[in-house]
Design an enzyme around this catalytic site. Structure first.
Site, PDB file in Angstrom:
ATOM      1  N   TYR A 166      -9.547 -11.263   3.904  1.00 32.86           N
ATOM      2  CA  TYR A 166      -8.865 -10.092   3.352  1.00 32.86           C
ATOM      3  C   TYR A 166      -9.851  -9.235   2.559  1.00 32.86           C
ATOM      4  O   TYR A 166     -10.854  -9.728   2.037  1.00 32.86           O
ATOM      5  CB  TYR A 166      -7.757 -10.536   2.394  1.00 32.86           C
ATOM      6  CG  TYR A 166      -6.442 -10.921   3.036  1.00 32.86           C
ATOM      7  CD1 TYR A 166      -6.288 -11.015   4.407  1.00 32.86           C
ATOM      8  CD2 TYR A 166      -5.344 -11.213   2.237  1.00 32.86           C
ATOM      9  CE1 TYR A 166      -5.078 -11.383   4.967  1.00 32.86           C
ATOM     10  CE2 TYR A 166      -4.126 -11.584   2.784  1.00 32.86           C
ATOM     11  CZ  TYR A 166      -3.995 -11.668   4.146  1.00 32.86           C
ATOM     12  OH  TYR A 166      -2.802 -12.035   4.687  1.00 32.86           O
ATOM     13  N   HIS A 190     -10.070 -10.325  15.339  1.00 30.86           N
ATOM     14  CA  HIS A 190      -9.325 -11.031  14.287  1.00 30.86           C
ATOM     15  C   HIS A 190      -8.110 -11.739  14.871  1.00 30.86           C
ATOM     16  O   HIS A 190      -7.891 -12.932  14.614  1.00 30.86           O
ATOM     17  CB  HIS A 190      -8.904 -10.007  13.219  1.00 30.86           C
ATOM     18  CG  HIS A 190      -8.083 -10.563  12.101  1.00 30.86           C
ATOM     19  ND1 HIS A 190      -8.582 -10.764  10.832  1.00 30.86           N
ATOM     20  CD2 HIS A 190      -6.785 -10.973  12.050  1.00 30.86           C
ATOM     21  CE1 HIS A 190      -7.633 -11.256  10.054  1.00 30.86           C
ATOM     22  NE2 HIS A 190      -6.525 -11.402  10.782  1.00 30.86           N
ATOM     23  N   GLU A 191      -7.321 -11.026  15.659  1.00 29.26           N
ATOM     24  CA  GLU A 191      -6.118 -11.639  16.232  1.00 29.26           C
ATOM     25  C   GLU A 191      -6.473 -12.717  17.253  1.00 29.26           C
ATOM     26  O   GLU A 191      -5.772 -13.736  17.362  1.00 29.26           O
ATOM     27  CB  GLU A 191      -5.225 -10.568  16.854  1.00 29.26           C
ATOM     28  CG  GLU A 191      -4.699  -9.528  15.865  1.00 29.26           C
ATOM     29  CD  GLU A 191      -3.932 -10.127  14.688  1.00 29.26           C
ATOM     30  OE1 GLU A 191      -3.428 -11.259  14.799  1.00 29.26           O
ATOM     31  OE2 GLU A 191      -3.859  -9.456  13.636  1.00 29.26           O
ATOM     32  N   HIS A 220      -6.897 -17.470   7.973  1.00 28.37           N
ATOM     33  CA  HIS A 220      -7.730 -16.542   7.220  1.00 28.37           C
ATOM     34  C   HIS A 220      -8.717 -17.288   6.325  1.00 28.37           C
ATOM     35  O   HIS A 220      -8.419 -18.380   5.828  1.00 28.37           O
ATOM     36  CB  HIS A 220      -6.855 -15.627   6.361  1.00 28.37           C
ATOM     37  CG  HIS A 220      -5.981 -14.718   7.171  1.00 28.37           C
ATOM     38  ND1 HIS A 220      -4.624 -14.642   7.009  1.00 28.37           N
ATOM     39  CD2 HIS A 220      -6.280 -13.856   8.175  1.00 28.37           C
ATOM     40  CE1 HIS A 220      -4.117 -13.763   7.858  1.00 28.37           C
ATOM     41  NE2 HIS A 220      -5.099 -13.284   8.588  1.00 28.37           N
ATOM     42  N   HIS A 274      -7.140 -15.969  15.529  1.00 28.16           N
ATOM     43  CA  HIS A 274      -5.891 -16.707  15.283  1.00 28.16           C
ATOM     44  C   HIS A 274      -5.483 -17.472  16.542  1.00 28.16           C
ATOM     45  O   HIS A 274      -5.114 -18.650  16.475  1.00 28.16           O
ATOM     46  CB  HIS A 274      -4.772 -15.740  14.898  1.00 28.16           C
ATOM     47  CG  HIS A 274      -4.844 -15.222  13.500  1.00 28.16           C
ATOM     48  ND1 HIS A 274      -5.201 -16.001  12.424  1.00 28.16           N
ATOM     49  CD2 HIS A 274      -4.603 -13.972  12.999  1.00 28.16           C
ATOM     50  CE1 HIS A 274      -5.161 -15.274  11.309  1.00 28.16           C
ATOM     51  NE2 HIS A 274      -4.808 -14.042  11.639  1.00 28.16           N
TER      52      HIS A 274
END
Length: 496
Positions: free
Chosen positions: A225, A169-170, A179, A173
């Site tokens: 999310y 996930h990071e 997101h 980015h």
């Protein structure tokens, strides 16, 4: 940059099956699960782990885990992408802080390897590059968006962020992605319950004017999310999928199929790749859209837990002189151990991995045609055995096997050989027709092969020989009486 396709590599082989390295019996407590090294998080989704980890840290974070530059807009990110080389690769140099434990360094490296397998992005240990990622055991879990030049931090706190999917996930980015639920078109796919979100958290749900690359909205994205992220009222949710509110959102595992597709679109990766994420799924040659003739197609199967049980329904040649094959790797890259090589037109064995990840590589000639299909599910225990002179043991042996356990073990000998099974111990709960706990043995490489027998009770004289080079053992237990289990030594003998 224009969208690119994912590349899928599945290789087929000859009936020798190309089995080079044996898989071991894997117990529940020693599997090489991709998330094995994750600390206890109470079952939190990735987004909720991040919010928990970042609570109280001394940084202003956009969308919960994005560190902003004062010179860059958070809503539209121009020139964020990393450069692409003349060889078609996107090189992202990185360093990992020396304070990480060896186990956590391995977990971070493993999460990065999936990008290399499924995209044209290559995370490389920094040499002297001026622009690079500094993976640091800092406060919380966060990253900048895209390349910011110089040393840029990706914070992965050892006590809070050591999860395979959270690491990815990071890194998404850092590769320039926001997101999923902040997409400009998200209101067509989810409803935001503003009344259950605190005023200070409402900025986390603002939409971005980014490029969706004409790729469908992805409820399963590692960048989405969960339904309760930033909710302020017990029993309520912050995000509801529409039109079907029962669609699952948020996850704990890793990159989704469309996450991979988005990376390849942004960086114009000319590849053939398919990612299957979940406890079960189907795959076939029709998934392959090879755009780069120098590259094979790859499928990566990723289960959230347990081992992968792989079954091929068909693999046939549709033209003469076909030599199609599928290499099955026991892990996330082609450098992982080779579990088997399956060949078109030859018997199709069931296979059991030793981890939550299996990679398929489809190797075929463009001038010939072949077709295959298959499926995967998960099993708690099992393995694939291809080396002469080993043993197969029930879960937890020599201690009592657990309740409600299921194990599948396949033994594959070379062609013109048979499998000789000699049980040195056999103690499975006895019942009429072995209707409770049992060991089912089939004469062949799949679960529906001719039955050699169903066994239970206490036996001291059990010896079984297959008629061909493959045999499958299926163990199951219920929730009642447990025995010590079994140990079977096996060897390969010449066909009589």
């Amino acid at each position: 940059m224009v969208p690119g396709a994912l590349s899928l590599l599945i290789s087929a082989s000859v009936w020798s099956l190309g089995l080079t390295l044996p898989a071991r019996t894997v117990k529940q407590d020693d599997r090489t699960d991709a998330n094995k090294n994750t600390p206890s998080d109470g079952g939190l989704f990735i987004s909720d782990q991040i919010v928990k980890a970042n609570k109280g840290i001394p940084y202003i974070l956009y969308q919960g885990d994005i560190r902003l530059l004062t010179s860059r807009s958070a809503r539209i990110c121009d020139a964020c992408a990393w450069d692409k080389s003349g060889q078609g690769l996107v090189i992202v140099p990185y360093v990992i802080s020396s304070v990480y434990s060896g186990t956590n360094k391995d977990l971070i490296t493993s999460a990065l390897l999936e990008f290399e397998t499924m995209t044209c992005v290559r995370f490389r240990v920094r040499n002297k590059e001026s622009n690079y990622l500094n993976v640091d055991d800092g406060e919380g879990c966060w990253s900048y968006i895209g390349r910011i030049r110089g040393a840029q931090t990706v914070s992965l706190q050892q006590t809070a962020c050591m999860n395979y999917g959270l690491i990815q996930h990071e890194m998404m980015h850092a590769l320039s992605f926001f997101h999923e639920h902040n997409r400009f078109d998200r209101d067509s796919y989810v409803k935001i319950n503003w009344q259950y979100i605190s005023p200070e958290a409402k900025d986390q749900f603002k939409m971005d004017n980014g490029n969706a690359f004409n790729i469908s909205y992805d409820y399963t994205s590692v960048m989405h999310y969960s339904s309760k992220t930033f909710v302020n009222t017990s029993g309520q949710v912050s995000i509801i999928p529409i039109p079907n509110p029962n669609v699952s959102i948020g996850q704990r595992t890793g990159l989704s199929s469309l996450d991979v597709k988005r990376i390849n679109a942004l960086y114009n990766c000319n590849l053939c790749r398919t990612k299957l994420l979940g406890a079960s799924g189907n795959f076939s040659s029709s998934d392959a859209t090879a755009t780069n003739t120098s590259d094979n197609c790859l499928w990566l199967l990723h289960a959230p837990s347990n081992l992968i049980l792989l079954q091929f329904a068909k693999f046939v040649c549709l033209s003469k002189n076909c030599n199609a094959k599928i290499n099955v790797y026991n892990g996330v890259t082609k450098n992982s151990s080779l579990l088997a090589t399956v060949i078109a037109g030859q018997p199709l064995p069931v296979l059991v991995s030793s981890s939550t990840l299996v990679l398929l590589e489809y190797i075929t000639n463009a001038s010939t045609q072949s077709s295959f299909s298959g499926s995967y599910s998960t099993v708690m225990y099992g393995g694939t055995f291809t080396t002469d002179g080993g043993s197969v043991r029930s879960p937890n042996y020599p201690f009592s096997y657990p309740n409600n356990a299921r194990g599948i073990y396949i033994i594959i000998a070379p062609p013109k050989k048979q499998v000789l099974l000699t049980f040195s111990e056999f103690d499975i709960e006895s019942s009429s027709k072995c209707s409770n706990d049992s060991l089912r043995i089939t004469d062949g490489g799949n679960l529906n092969a001719p039955l050699l027998g169903v066994y239970c009770g206490n036996r001291s004289d059990l010896v079984i020989t297959s008629s061909g080079p493959m045999v499958v053992l299926q163990f199951s237990s219920n929730s009642n009486i447990n025995g010590k289990g079994f140990k079977a030594n096996f060897s390969f003998v010449s066909t009589r």
